[in-house]
Design a protein around this motif. Structure first.
Motif, PDB file in Angstrom:
ATOM      1  N   SER A  27       0.821  -1.214   0.000  1.00 10.20           N
ATOM      2  CA  SER A  27       0.000   0.000   0.000  1.00 10.20           C
ATOM      3  C   SER A  27       0.854   1.264   0.000  1.00 10.20           C
ATOM      4  CB  SER A  27      -0.966   0.003   1.192  1.00 10.20           C
ATOM      5  OG  SER A  27      -0.275   0.256   2.406  1.00 10.20           O
ATOM      6  N   TYR A  28       2.128   1.125   0.260  1.00 11.73           N
ATOM      7  CA  TYR A  28       3.054   2.265   0.256  1.00 11.73           C
ATOM      8  C   TYR A  28       3.766   2.417  -1.089  1.00 11.73           C
ATOM      9  CZ  TYR A  28       2.172   1.853   5.232  1.00 11.73           C
ATOM     10  OH  TYR A  28       1.553   1.774   6.453  1.00 11.73           O
ATOM     11  N   TRP A  29       3.356   1.632  -2.080  1.00  6.52           N
ATOM     12  CA  TRP A  29       3.939   1.661  -3.419  1.00  6.52           C
ATOM     13  C   TRP A  29       2.927   2.257  -4.398  1.00  6.52           C
ATOM     14  CZ3 TRP A  29       8.284  -1.821  -5.064  1.00  6.52           C
ATOM     15  CH2 TRP A  29       9.020  -2.280  -3.971  1.00  6.52           C
ATOM     16  N   THR A  30       3.419   2.868  -5.463  1.00  3.95           N
ATOM     17  CA  THR A  30       2.526   3.366  -6.507  1.00  3.95           C
ATOM     18  C   THR A  30       2.004   2.181  -7.322  1.00  3.95           C
ATOM     19  OG1 THR A  30       4.286   3.656  -8.150  1.00  3.95           O
ATOM     20  CG2 THR A  30       3.821   5.546  -6.705  1.00  3.95           C
ATOM     21  N   GLU A  31       0.902   2.378  -8.019  1.00  3.70           N
ATOM     22  CA  GLU A  31       0.318   1.316  -8.842  1.00  3.70           C
ATOM     23  C   GLU A  31       1.263   0.859  -9.954  1.00  3.70           C
ATOM     24  OE1 GLU A  31      -2.477  -0.596  -8.732  1.00  3.70           O
ATOM     25  OE2 GLU A  31      -2.871   0.279  -6.761  1.00  3.70           O
ATOM     26  N   ASP A  32       2.107   1.780 -10.444  1.00  2.00           N
ATOM     27  CA  ASP A  32       3.014   1.438 -11.551  1.00  2.00           C
ATOM     28  C   ASP A  32       4.475   1.298 -11.094  1.00  2.00           C
ATOM     29  OD1 ASP A  32       3.398   4.132 -11.007  1.00  2.00           O
ATOM     30  OD2 ASP A  32       3.431   4.740 -13.113  1.00  2.00           O
ATOM     31  N   ALA A  33       4.659   1.029  -9.817  1.00  2.00           N
ATOM     32  CA  ALA A  33       6.015   0.880  -9.266  1.00  2.00           C
ATOM     33  C   ALA A  33       6.780  -0.234  -9.974  1.00  2.00           C
ATOM     34  CB  ALA A  33       5.941   0.571  -7.773  1.00  2.00           C
ATOM     35  N   VAL A  34       8.110  -0.096  -9.984  1.00  4.77           N
ATOM     36  CA  VAL A  34       8.983  -1.122 -10.560  1.00  4.77           C
ATOM     37  C   VAL A  34       9.988  -1.544  -9.497  1.00  4.77           C
ATOM     38  CG1 VAL A  34      10.657  -1.675 -12.367  1.00  4.77           C
ATOM     39  CG2 VAL A  34       8.754  -0.129 -12.867  1.00  4.77           C
ATOM     40  N   HIS A  35      10.109  -2.855  -9.287  1.00  6.39           N
ATOM     41  CA  HIS A  35      11.092  -3.404  -8.354  1.00  6.39           C
ATOM     42  C   HIS A  35      12.150  -4.137  -9.162  1.00  6.39           C
ATOM     43  CE1 HIS A  35      11.952  -6.037  -4.568  1.00  6.39           C
ATOM     44  NE2 HIS A  35      13.038  -5.468  -5.056  1.00  6.39           N
ATOM     45  N   GLY A  49       4.729  -2.822 -11.881  1.00 10.67           N
ATOM     46  CA  GLY A  49       3.379  -2.666 -11.365  1.00 10.67           C
ATOM     47  C   GLY A  49       3.246  -3.242  -9.969  1.00 10.67           C
ATOM     48  N   LEU A  50       2.268  -2.739  -9.263  1.00  7.97           N
ATOM     49  CA  LEU A  50       2.051  -3.153  -7.878  1.00  7.97           C
ATOM     50  C   LEU A  50       1.753  -4.650  -7.773  1.00  7.97           C
ATOM     51  CD1 LEU A  50       1.851  -2.388  -4.940  1.00  7.97           C
ATOM     52  CD2 LEU A  50      -0.527  -1.691  -5.350  1.00  7.97           C
ATOM     53  N   ALA A  51       0.959  -5.186  -8.675  1.00  6.28           N
ATOM     54  CA  ALA A  51       0.611  -6.620  -8.613  1.00  6.28           C
ATOM     55  C   ALA A  51       1.854  -7.499  -8.731  1.00  6.28           C
ATOM     56  CB  ALA A  51      -0.400  -6.974  -9.699  1.00  6.28           C
ATOM     57  N   GLU A  52       2.758  -7.170  -9.654  1.00  6.18           N
ATOM     58  CA  GLU A  52       3.992  -7.964  -9.810  1.00  6.18           C
ATOM     59  C   GLU A  52       4.905  -7.802  -8.595  1.00  6.18           C
ATOM     60  OE1 GLU A  52       6.245  -7.697 -13.437  1.00  6.18           O
ATOM     61  OE2 GLU A  52       4.445  -7.855 -14.678  1.00  6.18           O
ATOM     62  N   SER A  53       4.967  -6.603  -8.040  1.00  5.75           N
ATOM     63  CA  SER A  53       5.803  -6.371  -6.859  1.00  5.75           C
ATOM     64  C   SER A  53       5.282  -7.150  -5.659  1.00  5.75           C
ATOM     65  CB  SER A  53       5.878  -4.874  -6.544  1.00  5.75           C
ATOM     66  OG  SER A  53       6.542  -4.195  -7.586  1.00  5.75           O
ATOM     67  N   ILE A  54       3.959  -7.195  -5.501  1.00  8.47           N
ATOM     68  CA  ILE A  54       3.371  -7.971  -4.408  1.00  8.47           C
ATOM     69  C   ILE A  54       3.602  -9.463  -4.644  1.00  8.47           C
ATOM     70  CG2 ILE A  54       1.159  -8.678  -3.389  1.00  8.47           C
ATOM     71  CD1 ILE A  54       0.317  -5.722  -3.533  1.00  8.47           C
ATOM     72  N   ALA A  55       3.465  -9.911  -5.876  1.00 11.74           N
ATOM     73  CA  ALA A  55       3.730 -11.321  -6.205  1.00 11.74           C
ATOM     74  C   ALA A  55       5.176 -11.675  -5.895  1.00 11.74           C
ATOM     75  CB  ALA A  55       3.411 -11.595  -7.670  1.00 11.74           C
TER      76      ALA A  55
END
Length: 131
Positions: A27-35, A49-55
């Motif tokens: 929740s502290y990341w942007t929707e289009d964040a890149v890790h 993206g947030l979904a890939e970062s959470i995965a």
């Protein structure tokens, strides 16, 4: 004296992640964040993206069966970036990986927009995640 808001942001991320609460950490990341994660292993690459970062984060918990610890040694920040010096302890298939890591975050509008992970020994990290 109040801490820099980006130090507070990073502290919240590690507090949530440390308890396995990946959703709150995300929740502290942007929707289009890149890790960005280095090496040649199942976690390597650019997680967009947030979904890939959470995965990605959930995969760490899956691979270690929750046997991990990240001790935050120091957090520093400027208006656009933050860093964390960590000592990590991961366990997997009877093997332990313990070493320093450095994480750097680019901050936009109070959230993490980009994140880089730098293990002390990328070769040992690859060997561990490729077990």
């Amino acid at each position: 004296m109040t801490e820099h808001p980006n130090i507070e942001l990073m502290s919240k991320v590690y507090a949530a992640f440390g308890t396995g609460d990946v959703e709150t950490a995300g929740s502290y990341w942007t929707e289009d964040a890149v890790h960005h994660y280095p090496g040649h292993n199942p976690l390597s690459g650019e997680h967009k993206g947030l979904a890939e970062s959470i995965a990605f984060a959930n995969k760490i918990f899956e691979l270690t069966e929750g046997k991990l610890r990240m001790d935050v040694l120091e957090i520093g920040a400027s208006d656009n970036h933050a860093f964390a010096l960590l000592h990590t302890h991961y366990e997997r298939k009877g093997v332990v990986l313990e070493m320093p890591f450095v994480n750097v975050a680019r901050i936009e509008d109070g959230k993490i927009a980009e994140f880089w992970t730098y293990p002390n020994d990328v070769y040992a990290t690859d060997e561990f995640w490729n077990l």
